[in-house]
Design an enzyme around this catalytic site. Structure first.
Site: not given
Ligand code: DGJ
Length: 735
Positions: A479, A549
């Protein structure tokens, strides 16, 4: 050899069955574009406009015998300041303070295959017969600099790749303050520019605008390719649509700041260029040093956008992605993020994994919150040791237990970041990107580690290797949750600060290279607050990216449709989540959520134990359908049928290469009273083949009927479904 060199003219013709790219050398010095587009035999007439000086206000280049106005030449890699007044592809600041250069053709080399461009990722040929390459070497007599323009034409893709390399073969240092990956001058401006733009949670929406005099551009100066604009543009003819018309696609294999622009001049010509964003870049080049730009991938299609996309899909899936997972079906996963966020215990995770296994899930992904003292997003990034309060036997322990349940195990990491509240920051406060005497900006309580410094990358690499090395981890979600600000490095002197953005991305690539080499069988999925770094550079290391997301099925129609303009389904991570949806609060049917997520690499983002028995049954059946079709979804040809940007219905289909199997879906956003029956014209099928459609009885349909007459959906078939409805069709050979 699909690169012809005509010594007389002189001229280079790069061609394959569908595309021609012809470069001349004007006056023996200046590489000019003579033609780029649909395959032709040759170009005989060379434009003469630039050779005369009959226009008032026209200036001709000095020091050569002919009268040539560089402004009227169709350049391959233009400079500024010597009779061309458009934006240049490059600029070199010299010791004298001058930025004027005079590169002239020196030599060229034609070779089989395609060379890599370390340290940058690039598309590759697996054998010499797949591609041919041309390097044109230019020399500037005043500085002693050499400039190498590199081209590759693929034998079976309508693809030309381009990049440039500067070599300081002079004795004095210079500073490169602009070095685009390519530039090409097209003879007219009768185009529309298509871009993929948006923001967090609504990435890669399609925008189209007509080109007009002046500059139109998209860019990122956020340190990553960004959610706001993707490093891609297409120029299409106004009459070009999904299935017909001329389209030029331009895609950059790069994950950092970029600029993609089309400049239309007062003679209606269009200069297209793309590369590292020059406003956040300056690169000192000492004697003997070289600088390689990222690669741009140019696709020409004479049959519309969909064919351009299919070329990118196939090329990026098979000749950009690498490693163990490139040609393998991906495991169906369950990720705990939307179900638990930071608030999980080991027993909760194990219980979720057990239930998931019963439903057919193959991989459990433990998301954020397993390390340091991280119970919310305010601490511990940088401290990559498991939190014993949550995982008493560490990552190794939980991985072992999940494996014992018959599932693979994966973890979340965010290696490029550090929280000020972390042991790492307390030990090395100077390891963050920052500039002297300025307070660094904070995003999500975190700072960005200075990945331009090899020792920082090395420290993080060692820490992550320790976790991955001893713990049966099969998957990593990498991430990256904030953009770069105050992008300076304590490891570089003042003159080097303009290199930091680019060095940062090179640091990211080097860590990816290290980890993917050390753990070749781990599946890496990239992520950046969802899809804020969904680009070809990252895809060369991580074959899939968490698309967004936003897991709402209706929002996802636009996101996945837009993403498919360039990126293959094999690269899109798609999850079914609970309702009301956490991002938009919308209620959608379980079927629709599955029918959207199917068109990518499937996962779930929910607590299976929190569902009713009927919903668990649906998951079981979705996973079953997906597993039967996942090779087709990953490798088939994807056709966009109806656009969510244009109406209430969206539809698409994936067809196997042999055209025997297909999976298609259509989606209706809002129900309407008393609708007529709807007709969906499928695509890509064999007209002669009879297909059976699952769920539609014994009837078989010829492919031509399904494509040209269409598949009828009766009014009552829709009306029992209400808003946010969808229908999935699986087609196989019939009698
Ligand atoms: C952003 C990601 O896109 C989410 O899926 C998740 O992993 C969060 N960060 C966790 O902090």
């Amino acid at each position: 050899m699909p690169i012809l060199y005509d010594r007389e003219k002189p001229k280079f013709h790069l061609y394959n069955e569908s595309v021609s790219y012809i470069i001349g050398i004007c006056a023996g010095r200046f590489p000019e574009n003579l033609y780029y587009g649909r395959r032709i035999h040759d170009i005989s007439g060379v434009k003469k406009e630039h050779r005369d000086n009959w226009r008032a206000l026209t200036v001709c280049v000095g020091g050569i015998d002919e009268h040539i106005s560089l402004h009227h030449l169709s350049h391959e890699y233009p400079s500024y300041g010597s009779s061309d007044f458009h934006y240049p592809a490059f600029s070199v600041l010299q010791d004298s303070g001058s930025r004027i250069s005079g590169f002239a053709y020196e030599s060229h080399e034609i070779s089989r295959g395609k060379k890599p461009i370390p340290p940058l990722p690039s598309v590759y040929a697996e054998s010499d017969s797949e591609a041919d390459s041309l390097d044109i070497v230019l020399f500037d007599a005043v500085t002693g600099l050499r400039l190498i323009l590199s081209y590759t034409i693929f034998a079976s893709f309508p693809v030309v790749t381009r990049s440039a390399c500067f070599l300081n073969s002079g004795s004095l240092p210079v500073v490169l303050d602009r070095a685009m990956s390519f530039s090409v001058d097209l003879p007219d401006s009768d185009f529309e520019m298509l871009q993929l733009s948006g923001a967090w949670s609504r990435e890669r929406n399609i925008l189209v605008r007509k080109l007009t005099e002046g500059i139109q551009s998209v860019h990122s100066m956020r340190g990553t390719s960004s959610a706001e604009h993707n490093p891609f543009i297409a120029l299409k003819r106004a009459n070009a649509c999904e299935n017909s018309g001329d389209v030029y696609g331009f895609s950059l294999v790069y994950s950092g700041n970029f600029l993609a622009q089309a400049e239309v001049d007062s003679f209606d010509r269009t200069r297209v260029m793309m590369g590292i964003h020059p406003d956040t870049f300056s690169w000192p080049l000492g004697s003997g040093e070289s600088f390689q730009t990222p690669e741009a991938v140019l696709v020409f299609s004479s049959s519309g956008l969909n064919s351009m996309s299919q070329t990118y899909h196939e090329l990026y899936r098979t000749r950009l992605a690498r490693g163990y997972w490139r040609d393998r079906d991906r495991p169906v996963l369950l990720n705990n993020w939307e179900a638990t966020a930071f608030g999980f215990t080991e027993s909760k995770i194990l219980q979720m994994a057990k239930s998931a296994k019963e439903l057919g899930v193959e991989l459990f992904v433990l998301d954020d919150g397993w390390f340091g003292k991280r119970n919310d997003d305010s601490s511990s990034l940088g401290d990559w040791q498991a939190n014993p309060a949550k995982l008493p036997e560490g990552i190794e322990g939980i991985a072992r237990k999940i494996r014992a349940e018959g599932l693979m195990f994966g973890i979340w990491i965010e290696p490029e970041m550090v929280n000020p509240d972390s042991d790492l920051y307390r030990a090395h406060p100077d390891w963050i990107l920052s500039v002297i005497d300025r307070v660094p900006s904070i995003g999500r309580h975190q700072c960005v580690l200075d990945f331009s410094r090899p020792e920082v990358v090395d420290y993080i690499g060692t820490a992550i290797e320790k976790i991955l090395g001893c713990s049966f981890v099969s998957y990593v979600k990498w991430d990256m949750n904030r953009y770069l600000t105050e992008c300076g490095s304590r490891g570089l002197c003042a003159a080097g600060q303009g290199t930091v953005f680019h060095r940062y991305i090179l640091g990211v690539y080097s860590l990816y290279e290290r980890l993917t080499k050390a753990f070749p069988e781990i599946l890496f999925e990239s992520c950046s607050a969802g899809g804020a770094r969904f680009d070809p550079g990252i895809l060369s290391f991580a074959p899939q990216t968490w698309t967004s997301d936003d897991t709402d099925a209706i929002e996802r129609l636009k996101i996945q449709y837009g993403t498919s303009m360039v990126y293959p389904l094999s690269s899109m991570g798609n999850h079914v989540s609970e309702v009301p949806n956490q991002q938009v609060g919308r209620m959608t049917h379980f079927d629709t959520r599955g029918n959207v997520a199917f068109f990518g690499m499937l996962g779930y983002e929910l607590d299976p134990d929190g569902l009713e028995a009927g919903e668990r049954e649906k998951i079981r059946s979705q996973i079953d359908i997906y597993k039967k079709n996942r090779t087709l979804i990953r490798t088939g040809l994807f056709y966009r049928i109806l656009s969510p940007f244009e109406g209430n219905f969206t539809a698409w289909i994936v067809v196997s290469k042999d055209k025997q199997y297909a999976i298609a879906a259509c989606y209706r956003v809002l129900a309407g009273a008393n609708p007529d029956e709807t007709l969906f014209k499928l695509q890509g099928l064999s007209p002669e083949t009879r297909y059976r459609i699952d769920g539609r009885g014994d009837q078989c349909y010829f492919g031509d009927e399904l494509m040209y007459a269409g598949l009828r959906i009766a009014q009552d078939e829709w009306n029992t479904r209400g808003d946010f409805a969808s229908i999935l069709w699986r087609l196989g050979p019939g009698e």
